[in-house]
Design a protein around this motif. Sequence first.
Motif, PDB file in Angstrom:
ATOM      1  N   ILE A 262       0.830  -1.205   0.000  1.00  0.00           N
ATOM      2  CA  ILE A 262       0.000   0.000   0.000  1.00  0.00           C
ATOM      3  C   ILE A 262       0.861   1.250   0.000  1.00  0.00           C
ATOM      4  CG2 ILE A 262      -1.750   1.267   1.319  1.00  0.00           C
ATOM      5  CD1 ILE A 262      -2.891  -1.341   2.220  1.00  0.00           C
ATOM      6  N   GLY A 263       2.010   1.203   0.687  1.00  0.00           N
ATOM      7  CA  GLY A 263       2.885   2.372   0.704  1.00  0.00           C
ATOM      8  C   GLY A 263       3.512   2.691  -0.637  1.00  0.00           C
ATOM      9  N   HIS A 264       3.544   1.734  -1.548  1.00  0.00           N
ATOM     10  CA  HIS A 264       4.097   1.943  -2.892  1.00  0.00           C
ATOM     11  C   HIS A 264       3.020   1.658  -3.934  1.00  0.00           C
ATOM     12  CE1 HIS A 264       7.477   0.957  -0.206  1.00  0.00           C
ATOM     13  NE2 HIS A 264       8.180   1.806  -0.938  1.00  0.00           N
ATOM     14  N   PHE A 265       1.852   2.209  -3.709  1.00  0.00           N
ATOM     15  CA  PHE A 265       0.706   1.876  -4.547  1.00  0.00           C
ATOM     16  C   PHE A 265       0.948   2.240  -6.014  1.00  0.00           C
ATOM     17  CE2 PHE A 265      -3.438   2.861  -6.450  1.00  0.00           C
ATOM     18  CZ  PHE A 265      -4.114   1.672  -6.202  1.00  0.00           C
ATOM     19  N   ARG A 266       1.533   3.400  -6.274  1.00  0.00           N
ATOM     20  CA  ARG A 266       1.726   3.828  -7.661  1.00  0.00           C
ATOM     21  C   ARG A 266       2.706   2.949  -8.417  1.00  0.00           C
ATOM     22  NH1 ARG A 266       2.041  10.476  -7.337  1.00  0.00           N
ATOM     23  NH2 ARG A 266      -0.079  10.793  -6.481  1.00  0.00           N
ATOM     24  N   ALA A 267       3.610   2.303  -7.714  1.00  0.00           N
ATOM     25  CA  ALA A 267       4.605   1.462  -8.383  1.00  0.00           C
ATOM     26  C   ALA A 267       4.122   0.033  -8.588  1.00  0.00           C
ATOM     27  CB  ALA A 267       5.900   1.458  -7.569  1.00  0.00           C
ATOM     28  N   LEU A 268       2.949  -0.270  -8.110  1.00  0.00           N
ATOM     29  CA  LEU A 268       2.454  -1.638  -8.225  1.00  0.00           C
ATOM     30  C   LEU A 268       1.962  -1.929  -9.635  1.00  0.00           C
ATOM     31  CD1 LEU A 268       0.389  -1.870  -4.905  1.00  0.00           C
ATOM     32  CD2 LEU A 268       2.716  -2.688  -5.314  1.00  0.00           C
ATOM     33  N   ALA A 269       1.898  -3.218  -9.945  1.00  0.00           N
ATOM     34  CA  ALA A 269       1.318  -3.646 -11.219  1.00  0.00           C
ATOM     35  C   ALA A 269      -0.174  -3.337 -11.222  1.00  0.00           C
ATOM     36  CB  ALA A 269       1.551  -5.137 -11.423  1.00  0.00           C
ATOM     37  N   PRO A 270      -0.766  -3.128 -12.398  1.00  0.00           N
ATOM     38  CA  PRO A 270      -2.196  -2.785 -12.446  1.00  0.00           C
ATOM     39  C   PRO A 270      -3.092  -3.800 -11.740  1.00  0.00           C
ATOM     40  CG  PRO A 270      -1.188  -2.375 -14.570  1.00  0.00           C
ATOM     41  CD  PRO A 270      -0.146  -3.052 -13.735  1.00  0.00           C
ATOM     42  N   ARG A 271      -2.788  -5.091 -11.858  1.00  0.00           N
ATOM     43  CA  ARG A 271      -3.633  -6.080 -11.206  1.00  0.00           C
ATOM     44  C   ARG A 271      -3.545  -5.943  -9.692  1.00  0.00           C
ATOM     45  NH1 ARG A 271      -3.957 -12.710 -11.660  1.00  0.00           N
ATOM     46  NH2 ARG A 271      -5.184 -12.942  -9.766  1.00  0.00           N
ATOM     47  N   THR A 272      -2.349  -5.716  -9.161  1.00  0.00           N
ATOM     48  CA  THR A 272      -2.204  -5.558  -7.718  1.00  0.00           C
ATOM     49  C   THR A 272      -2.919  -4.300  -7.244  1.00  0.00           C
ATOM     50  OG1 THR A 272      -0.044  -6.628  -7.907  1.00  0.00           O
ATOM     51  CG2 THR A 272      -0.543  -5.514  -5.835  1.00  0.00           C
ATOM     52  N   GLN A 273      -2.852  -3.248  -8.045  1.00  0.00           N
ATOM     53  CA  GLN A 273      -3.597  -2.041  -7.695  1.00  0.00           C
ATOM     54  C   GLN A 273      -5.097  -2.315  -7.635  1.00  0.00           C
ATOM     55  OE1 GLN A 273      -2.381   0.815 -10.661  1.00  0.00           O
ATOM     56  NE2 GLN A 273      -0.641   1.535  -9.426  1.00  0.00           N
ATOM     57  N   LEU A 274      -5.582  -3.105  -8.565  1.00  0.00           N
ATOM     58  CA  LEU A 274      -6.999  -3.460  -8.546  1.00  0.00           C
ATOM     59  C   LEU A 274      -7.344  -4.321  -7.326  1.00  0.00           C
ATOM     60  CD1 LEU A 274      -7.718  -4.213 -12.316  1.00  0.00           C
ATOM     61  CD2 LEU A 274      -8.536  -2.273 -10.971  1.00  0.00           C
ATOM     62  N   ASP A 275      -6.425  -5.200  -6.923  1.00  0.00           N
ATOM     63  CA  ASP A 275      -6.649  -5.994  -5.711  1.00  0.00           C
ATOM     64  C   ASP A 275      -6.812  -5.090  -4.498  1.00  0.00           C
ATOM     65  OD1 ASP A 275      -6.658  -8.554  -6.789  1.00  0.00           O
ATOM     66  OD2 ASP A 275      -4.485  -8.751  -6.672  1.00  0.00           O
TER      67      ASP A 275
END
Length: 328
Positions: A262-275
């Motif tokens: 969550i602290g690196h939300f912008r750097a996450l893959a799109p699927r992880t962001q959707l999770d």
Amino acid sequence: MGRRRARARGVGGFGALLCLLLALLSAGWITRDLFAAQRPSDLWWVWAAVPTRPDGARVWATTLLDPVSGLGCLLAAVAVLRRSPSAPCALGAVAGVTLLFRAPPLWNLGAEGLPGAGAGAREWALITAGVALVVSGLLLVAASAGRSGADRRESRLRRAPAVVALLLLACSGLILAAWQVYSLRELGWSAYWGSVVGDTYRALLQPPVNWTLLSLALLSLVSAVGAARRSASLRPLGLLTASLLVAHGAAVLAAEQRAGLIGHFRALAPRTQLDVATAAFTVLAGLVVLLALARPAAGAAATRGTVGGRLPPGYAPPPPPSDLPPNW
């Protein structure tokens, strides 16, 4: 009519005892896991799907479904003992949720699906699941008898809370169902079906992950239909479903926060962001639905007045005026 109501009260008391039995089963297994944990917080992280080893050679037994369903059983028992009009519906909601989440251990544990679990632990878990299913069937009978002996006047949910609950529950159910469709396309039918009926799991009483998500989607959509009809009879199911949504989303967010996602939300893959976004939405939606459905139904206050031109029992018409008008 009086004999029917007396019989319904007796069946309702039996239903309260059954709810207490289900709550005691959950409490017993949770206590067992607390003794197996090195620290009490370890049990929370197990419920949040963070790998944690129990103390000694034991395996975990419970999931986050156990405290939520156990609390729901206690509240249903309280509703029955208070002779609440929603008591039969609460018994039916508890029975339905228990049937959904206690059925998978019967075939998973029978096939020794949890490595490291001793035969004794599996047998007790199988007995627990079997007892829970039998009790659920009896609860459905008690709920049916309670409806037959209850007052036939149907109260309705207030319009604004019903609309809010409809939108949020429908969105939650459709989002969870969409994730299942995505998993089906990604895994293929054979692997996906295996993840629904017999995936690897961490606890004796844990349903497969996709079984749990499919059940949450189904409960959300059924509760949304009840909200669309403004049916007060499905209000207990909506409250229990909202609690399960909050618990599921909070566990996912806790696990992702511990992993530092969550602290690196912008750097996450799109699927992880959707999770992450899905988990946050289910928590928010569940909390709002709990607040919306906690309000009394629209017909609750109306039942205090006249019904069908007759005064309810215990009420009498006002006395005539002491001074009659002139030329009376």
